[in-house]
Design a protein around this motif. Structure first.
Motif, PDB file in Angstrom:
ATOM      1  N   LEU A 168       0.815  -1.218   0.000  1.00  0.00           N
ATOM      2  CA  LEU A 168       0.000   0.000   0.000  1.00  0.00           C
ATOM      3  C   LEU A 168       0.850   1.271   0.000  1.00  0.00           C
ATOM      4  N   ASP A 172      -2.070   4.719  -5.986  1.00  0.00           N
ATOM      5  CA  ASP A 172      -3.422   4.178  -6.177  1.00  0.00           C
ATOM      6  C   ASP A 172      -3.526   3.443  -7.514  1.00  0.00           C
ATOM      7  N   PRO A 198      -2.054   0.298   8.394  1.00  0.00           N
ATOM      8  CA  PRO A 198      -3.105   0.618   9.368  1.00  0.00           C
ATOM      9  C   PRO A 198      -2.542   1.097  10.702  1.00  0.00           C
ATOM     10  N   ARG A 204      -2.998   6.781   4.885  1.00  0.00           N
ATOM     11  CA  ARG A 204      -2.988   6.186   3.534  1.00  0.00           C
ATOM     12  C   ARG A 204      -4.389   5.774   3.074  1.00  0.00           C
ATOM     13  N   PHE A 205      -5.295   5.515   4.035  1.00  0.00           N
ATOM     14  CA  PHE A 205      -6.609   4.984   3.663  1.00  0.00           C
ATOM     15  C   PHE A 205      -7.552   6.130   3.286  1.00  0.00           C
ATOM     16  N   LEU A 209      -8.522   5.176  -1.988  1.00  0.00           N
ATOM     17  CA  LEU A 209      -7.946   3.841  -1.782  1.00  0.00           C
ATOM     18  C   LEU A 209      -9.006   2.870  -1.248  1.00  0.00           C
ATOM     19  N   VAL A 210      -9.845   3.340  -0.363  1.00  0.00           N
ATOM     20  CA  VAL A 210     -10.887   2.455   0.172  1.00  0.00           C
ATOM     21  C   VAL A 210     -11.788   1.980  -0.976  1.00  0.00           C
ATOM     22  N   LEU A 227      -8.245  -7.050   3.923  1.00  0.00           N
ATOM     23  CA  LEU A 227      -7.046  -6.348   4.373  1.00  0.00           C
ATOM     24  C   LEU A 227      -6.468  -7.118   5.558  1.00  0.00           C
ATOM     25  N   SER A 241      -6.308   5.304  13.059  1.00  0.00           N
ATOM     26  CA  SER A 241      -6.326   3.916  12.580  1.00  0.00           C
ATOM     27  C   SER A 241      -7.725   3.326  12.702  1.00  0.00           C
ATOM     28  N   ALA A 244      -9.937   4.643   9.978  1.00  0.00           N
ATOM     29  CA  ALA A 244      -9.619   4.060   8.665  1.00  0.00           C
ATOM     30  C   ALA A 244     -10.159   2.637   8.559  1.00  0.00           C
ATOM     31  N   LEU A 248     -13.151   0.843   6.005  1.00  0.00           N
ATOM     32  CA  LEU A 248     -12.985  -0.376   5.196  1.00  0.00           C
ATOM     33  C   LEU A 248     -14.075  -1.394   5.517  1.00  0.00           C
TER      34      LEU A 248
END
Ligand code: SF4
Length: 376
Positions: A168, A172, A198, A204-205, A209-210, A227, A241, A244, A248
């Motif tokens: 990750l 993207d 995470p 990053r999420f 990206l999700v 994930l 975290s 995020a 997801l």
């Protein structure tokens, strides 16, 4: 330069900014932790194995020394200079199990795609140091096509773990390309994405990206995408975290977590209970607690083998089943995971078995009465 919140002005919320702002040597990290003591041995360890600490992960440190479970996982330690005779750059025997570049197959139905070599944070306990931090050698489009071509000829491989390095950390568009390529192989029913982000870089999420991670499973006939996160301490479940991971899970991407048992970081029942309980409450399934592998530079973090089963016995008395991982190790040189279960069977005798529960209480469990016969 520190801002009013006590954080340095580096590393804005943007994930790329966090990666650019990561501290990459013990001396550089003194900017964030002025009271930190830097020794020549720490410098030598950093020269041997790469270092990166994102501003987010640094914000989880409470005391900048090796007694801190976050600091101990990301800052090079003198213990990394110990040369253990059993340490191997390839402790799981992945290199001989590589039929095409970037693809490892150690089980009949599964394969690992090593898609990236970079990580946002270089874990001191990493078992794949031959890959993580190597000069950037992310999988190229032609290598990805070759890996997919190999998978098409092996329909028994239905489950692909995308790993690295940390996949990750790729852009993207590259992540989308990998997922779409794997989804184009009809026999691939599950794609798992293994990532430490995470914990060390939840920024990053992004919504984009999700969406990318959720997309394959939303298409009719598309593979499930999981994930596979890597949390070792409850402190890593920061508000960022948790938010995020919630995104997801809400979007239909199941999140599981693996934990590595690490001396001085999480090798006591209270610490692991807090972690597994917090993961369970966050709808993250703790699925493996791993014994450290026999990789170079991790002797100071490795626990004796009896520690894991003893802790699992204690945890079994405290946590419900879905919150309990399996304790496993990968034997040196390969051969697949071995589950080490707590010793619940004390003794077998004719007609009965003596069992012990997590609190140490013993129970005699009788075999079926042979005079009752059976239905077969
Ligand atoms: S993120 Fe994964 S591959 Fe990278 S250093 Fe940590 S454990 Fe190793």
């Amino acid at each position: 330069m520190k801002n009013e919140s006590g954080k340095t002005g580096r590393g804005p919320g943007d994930w790329r900014g966090q990666m650019r702002a990561a501290w990459r040597s013990p001396d550089a990290l003194k900017e964030r932790f002025p009271s930190m003591r830097v020794t020549d041995a720490m410098r030598a360890a950093a020269a041997r194995f790469p270092m990166a600490v994102t501003p987010h992960y640094a914000s989880l440190v409470r005391t900048p020394d090796f007694s801190d479970p976050v600091f101990a996982q990301c800052v090079p330690s003198p213990g990394e200079l110990v040369e253990a005779p059993w340490a191997s750059a390839d402790p799981l025997g992945e290199v001989p199990s590589t039929p095409v570049p970037h693809l490892v197959r150690r089980y009949p139905d599964r394969a690992v795609l090593l898609a990236a070599t970079s990580c946002a944070c270089y874990c001191r306990h990493c078992f794949r140091k031959r890959v993580s931090g190597a000069p950037d050698a992310a999988i190229s489009p032609s290598e990805l096509a070759a890996a997919a071509g190999w998978l098409r000829t092996r329909p028994e491989v239905s489950d692909v773990l995308v790993s690295g390095g940390d996949p990750l950390t790729l852009s993207d568009s590259r992540i989308r390309g990998i997922l779409e390529t794997l989804a184009s192989v009809p026999s691939v029913r599950v794609v798992r994405v293994g990532s430490r982000l995470p914990a060390v870089l939840p920024q990053r999420f992004t919504p984009a990206l999700v969406r990318i991670l959720a997309a394959p499973a939303r298409r009719p006939g598309g593979p499930a995408v999981y994930l596979m996160a890597h949390f070792n301490h409850a402190r890593e479940l920061s508000p960022e975290s948790l938010a995020a991971m919630r995104e997801l899970v809400d979007r239909g991407v199941p999140v599981c977590s693996q934990t590595v048992l690490l001396r001085g970081v999480n090798d006591d029942a209270d610490t692991l209970e807090e972690l597994f309980r917090a993961l369970y409450h966050a709808r993250i399934r703790p699925y493996y607690l791993f014994q450290s592998d026999l990789a170079p530079g991790i002797e100071h973090l490795r626990t004796p083998l009896e520690t894991g089963p003893r802790l699992m016995r204690e945890l079994r008395a405290r946590l419900s089943g879905p919150a309990l991982p399996n304790f496993c190790l990968d034997p040196p040189g390969g051969g697949g995971k071995i589950e080490l279960s707590p010793d619940s069977v004390v003794r077998r005798s004719p007609g009965a078995t003596l069992l012990r529960n997590g609190r140490g209480e013993e129970f005699l469990y009788p075999d079926p009465d042979p005079s009752a016969g059976g239905v077969r």
